[in-house]
Design a protein around this motif. Structure first.
Motif, PDB file in Angstrom:
ATOM      1  N   UNK A  78      -3.730   4.321  -3.457  1.00 38.00           N
ATOM      2  CA  UNK A  78      -5.180   4.179  -3.286  1.00 38.00           C
ATOM      3  C   UNK A  78      -5.911   4.670  -4.533  1.00 38.00           C
ATOM      4  N   UNK A  89     -13.769   8.884   1.965  1.00 37.37           N
ATOM      5  CA  UNK A  89     -13.116   7.943   1.042  1.00 37.37           C
ATOM      6  C   UNK A  89     -13.143   8.472  -0.381  1.00 37.37           C
ATOM      7  N   UNK A 112      -7.528  -0.756   1.713  1.00 33.29           N
ATOM      8  CA  UNK A 112      -7.229  -1.741   2.741  1.00 33.29           C
ATOM      9  C   UNK A 112      -7.932  -1.417   4.041  1.00 33.29           C
ATOM     10  N   UNK A 164      -9.044   1.456  12.216  1.00 35.20           N
ATOM     11  CA  UNK A 164      -8.636   2.864  12.151  1.00 35.20           C
ATOM     12  C   UNK A 164      -9.724   3.675  11.476  1.00 35.20           C
ATOM     13  N   UNK A 165     -10.724   4.047  12.250  1.00 36.92           N
ATOM     14  CA  UNK A 165     -11.762   4.934  11.715  1.00 36.92           C
ATOM     15  C   UNK A 165     -11.533   6.321  12.291  1.00 36.92           C
ATOM     16  N   UNK A 166     -12.195   7.324  11.718  1.00 38.84           N
ATOM     17  CA  UNK A 166     -12.116   8.665  12.299  1.00 38.84           C
ATOM     18  C   UNK A 166     -13.236   8.756  13.316  1.00 38.84           C
ATOM     19  N   UNK A 173      -7.552  -2.290   8.436  1.00 42.73           N
ATOM     20  CA  UNK A 173      -6.441  -2.454   9.378  1.00 42.73           C
ATOM     21  C   UNK A 173      -6.763  -3.489  10.434  1.00 42.73           C
ATOM     22  N   UNK A 216       1.096   6.534  -0.258  1.00 40.86           N
ATOM     23  CA  UNK A 216      -0.077   5.676  -0.075  1.00 40.86           C
ATOM     24  C   UNK A 216      -1.351   6.214  -0.736  1.00 40.86           C
ATOM     25  N   UNK A 236     -16.007   1.752   4.038  1.00 41.51           N
ATOM     26  CA  UNK A 236     -15.156   2.879   3.676  1.00 41.51           C
ATOM     27  C   UNK A 236     -14.131   2.457   2.626  1.00 41.51           C
ATOM     28  N   UNK A 237     -13.541   1.284   2.815  1.00 42.54           N
ATOM     29  CA  UNK A 237     -12.554   0.807   1.842  1.00 42.54           C
ATOM     30  C   UNK A 237     -13.207   0.597   0.482  1.00 42.54           C
ATOM     31  N   UNK A 240       0.814  -1.217   0.000  1.00 43.33           N
ATOM     32  CA  UNK A 240       0.000   0.000   0.000  1.00 43.33           C
ATOM     33  C   UNK A 240       0.846   1.265   0.000  1.00 43.33           C
ATOM     34  N   UNK A 271       3.252   2.287   2.170  1.00 39.32           N
ATOM     35  CA  UNK A 271       3.738   2.862   3.421  1.00 39.32           C
ATOM     36  C   UNK A 271       5.235   2.731   3.556  1.00 39.32           C
TER      37      UNK A 271
END
Lengths: 358, 255
Positions: free
Chosen positions: B76, B102, B82, B88-90, B84, B72, B164-165, B50, B52
């Motif tokens: 995308x 997104x 991807x 890892x959401x806001x 996690x 990254x 979201x992905x 991805x 990173x």
């Protein structure tokens, strides 16, 4: 119609204020306080974009205000006034009125460019380390300006007020007040529209989880540049207004103490709450001005009651004891500020009829 | 041409070699698994893919394009999304905003449009809002649109992250331990959900997973790594009886 109700209320309030200023209902002191209120609103709400929404700790915001104050003053002096510094005006004074917004915009852009001083390091640095960089940026800016003797150096700069006077000669109206009211409204509007758009929501996304933001396609570096430049740019506009209200600028007026004032307003209102910070900026201005009267009153009272010895006076310096004290109490009992990161509509759901923050 | 290709990719962190000579080629419409004991370097593979990390050695191509040097968010934008291992959401934004964001890399308008609320801004935001609500509807998340993710149960948060992905409209979806922290009935739901996503969105899915139930019932083929070295590849059935794999997981005594 629904979405515009608040705008209309603001516009009517603004018009009412301007009308009463024009009709002479407000004396000069009240007008000045109202103008500083507006400038504080711009200053604090722009700082909130970085400290609240993006979660970085910028403590050099006054530096950008300083850039705006000088650039705005120099431009308006060169263009519209006869000054010792620039000689005769480049443009006829009648043009001061229509072109003044451009001077403010130019001041904003100049300050935004200095915002890069902080924005670029922020790609690789965060938190405390970035905070130190912001302090450094504040001092760099002040030192640069203080050491340019041509624009007054440490003596400061006079003469921009003539621009405003020229507007008054052209059409008789309280122009300075009108500009402050108008620009305050426009600035808050810009911030509101930015943070409610999907584009602007990249800013809290970077704050809340930078890794997720980058992975989900948010260009985090671009978002940081946007946040820092909009924030410092609006501070620059506030600075240009400040200079024209005072009629005098001095780099030392924008040192770390001024930056701290901005921080107090942001933390008082609640980080990441636009409405909270606007309210806090208004309340803070009133508080500072209020103390101007309360302190002598308390001084006289305690002396007449014989509580204080004759030689001991409670002076205005006590303001700088009381205001930090308020900050300490705030951090103790309500660290999230008046509204936290909520907006007024969460506290009073009835307001949702008039405005949405989402 | 494979959708994603890794050729002899190695990654070193200082003196530690986290991944050695890793190669794989994924085709469109595949469901592939990557397994291995803790610390084997699985997430390192995903972080390399991805964008990173930049691989110390080797070559990664996605959609025929080398990804070296891309950030990254640029990867995308090429069509890779991807999730996690630890969600890892806001957390302070609403679920709807999480999905909306997104679309950030293809907003179709700029900051100036947002400030002046131009027609372009209005049309773009309408489209984003519509698509976000659609995906929430299909993922059975519509009722949570206004909630903050931090107030939702873990299983729902996983679904939000998946939604979201998928909103980035990926061609390749990387799932990093999607079943971590789920109870067994949630796991059954997740298996159905991933299969449904695979059929519905017609994409390639590559997942890291510990739970054999998930891997065995979903993946068409598997790779096993241990200490950064590929020790086996094959169908789930072949892997299950591979002595190297059993040794890696259970130790020499298990054989």
């Amino acid at each position: 119609m629904r979405g515009h109700t608040l705008n209309i209320i603001f516009a009517l309030t603004g018009l009412a204020l301007i009308w009463s200023a024009h009709a002479g209902l407000l004396d000069n002191y009240v007008l000045t306080v109202l103008m500083f209120m507006g400038i504080n609103v711009i200053f604090a709400s722009s700082l909130n974009l970085v400290n609240g929404y993006m979660g970085e700790f910028s403590c050099g915001h006054a530096g950008f205000m300083c850039v705006g104050a000088y650039v705005g003053s120099l431009l308006s002096m060169a263009l519209f006034t006869n000054s010792k510094l620039f000689g005769d005006a480049l443009l006829p004074p009648e043009l001061a009125l229509p072109l003044f917004p451009l001077v403010l915009v130019a001041a904003g852009f100049a300050a935004a460019a200095f915002g890069l001083l902080v924005a670029l390091p922020s790609f690789h640095t965060r938190d405390d380390y970035l905070a130190i960089i912001t302090i450094a940026a504040n001092y760099i800016i002040i030192s640069i300006i203080e050491n340019i003797d041509a624009i007054g150096g440490p003596r400061g700069l006079f003469g921009m007020k003539k621009t405003i006077n020229a507007m008054g000669d052209f059409i008789n109206a309280p122009w300075m007040f009108i500009w402050v009211v108008l620009i305050t409204f426009v600035s808050v509007m810009i911030l509101y529209r930015l943070v409610t758009s999907t584009c602007g929501k990249g800013i809290p996304a970077v704050c809340q989880n930078e890794v997720a933001a980058e992975i989900m396609g948010v260009n985090t570096n671009k978002v940081k540049i946007m946040a820092f430049m909009v924030s410092s740019g609006l501070a620059g506009v506030a600075g240009a207004l400040y200079a024209h209200v005072y009629g005098y600028v001095n780099a030392q007026a924008f040192n770390i103490l001024k930056s701290t004032e901005g921080l107090v307003m942001v933390y008082l209102g609640g980080m990441g709450s636009l409405s909270g910070v606007v309210i806090a900026a208004i309340a803070f201005t009133l508080l500072v001005e209020g103390l101007r009267f309360v302190i002598p009153f308390v001084n006289d009272l305690t002396h007449s009651l014989g509580l204080l010895p004759a030689g001991f006076e409670i002076s205005q310096v006590w303001k700088w004891v009381i205001i930090p004290m308020i900050l300490i109490l705030l951090m103790q009992f309500r660290p999230e500020g008046l509204l936290g990161n909520r907006e007024l509509t969460h506290v009073f759901p009835g307001l949702k009829k008039w405005i949405t923050f989402k | 041409m494979p959708l994603l290709e890794l050729e002899n990719v190695s990654q070193r962190f200082g003196g530690l070699k986290a991944l050695t000579d890793f190669s794989i080629a994924l085709e469109d419409r595949e469901l592939v698994g990557l397994i291995g004991p803790n610390g084997a370097g699985k997430t390192t593979v995903f972080n390399l893919v991805s964008g990173f990390y930049t691989p110390s050695e080797g070559r990664i191509t996605f959609g025929g394009r080398p990804t070296r040097g891309l950030k990254p968010h640029q990867v995308t934008a090429l069509g890779m999304a991807r999730t996690f291992q630890n969600i890892r959401l806001w957390n302070d934004l609403s679920v709807l905003d999480n999905i909306r964001l997104a679309h950030h890399f293809r907003l179709g308008y700029g900051m100036v449009d947002a400030v002046f609320r131009t027609g372009r801004y209005g049309r773009a935001e309408q489209k984003i809002e519509r698509e976000a609500r659609e995906i929430l509807e299909t993922m059975e998340l519509a009722e949570f649109a206004a909630e903050q993710p931090k107030n939702l149960p873990y299983g729902v948060q996983r679904r939000v992250e998946l939604a979201r992905a998928l909103s980035t409209k990926p061609r390749l979806l990387l799932l990093d331990e999607p079943a971590a922290g789920l109870n067994s009935s949630d796991v059954d739901g997740l298996i159905r959900l991933i299969r449904w996503i695979y059929d519905e969105f017609k994409i390639c899915i590559w997942m890291i997973e510990h739970q054999m139930k998930v891997v065995m019932s979903l993946c068409q083929r598997l790779m096993v790594i241990d200490f950064g070295i590929t020790i086996a590849r094959g169908t789930p059935r072949e892997i299950q009886s591979n002595p190297d794999v059993i040794r890696a997981y259970l130790g020499d005594g298990a054989l």
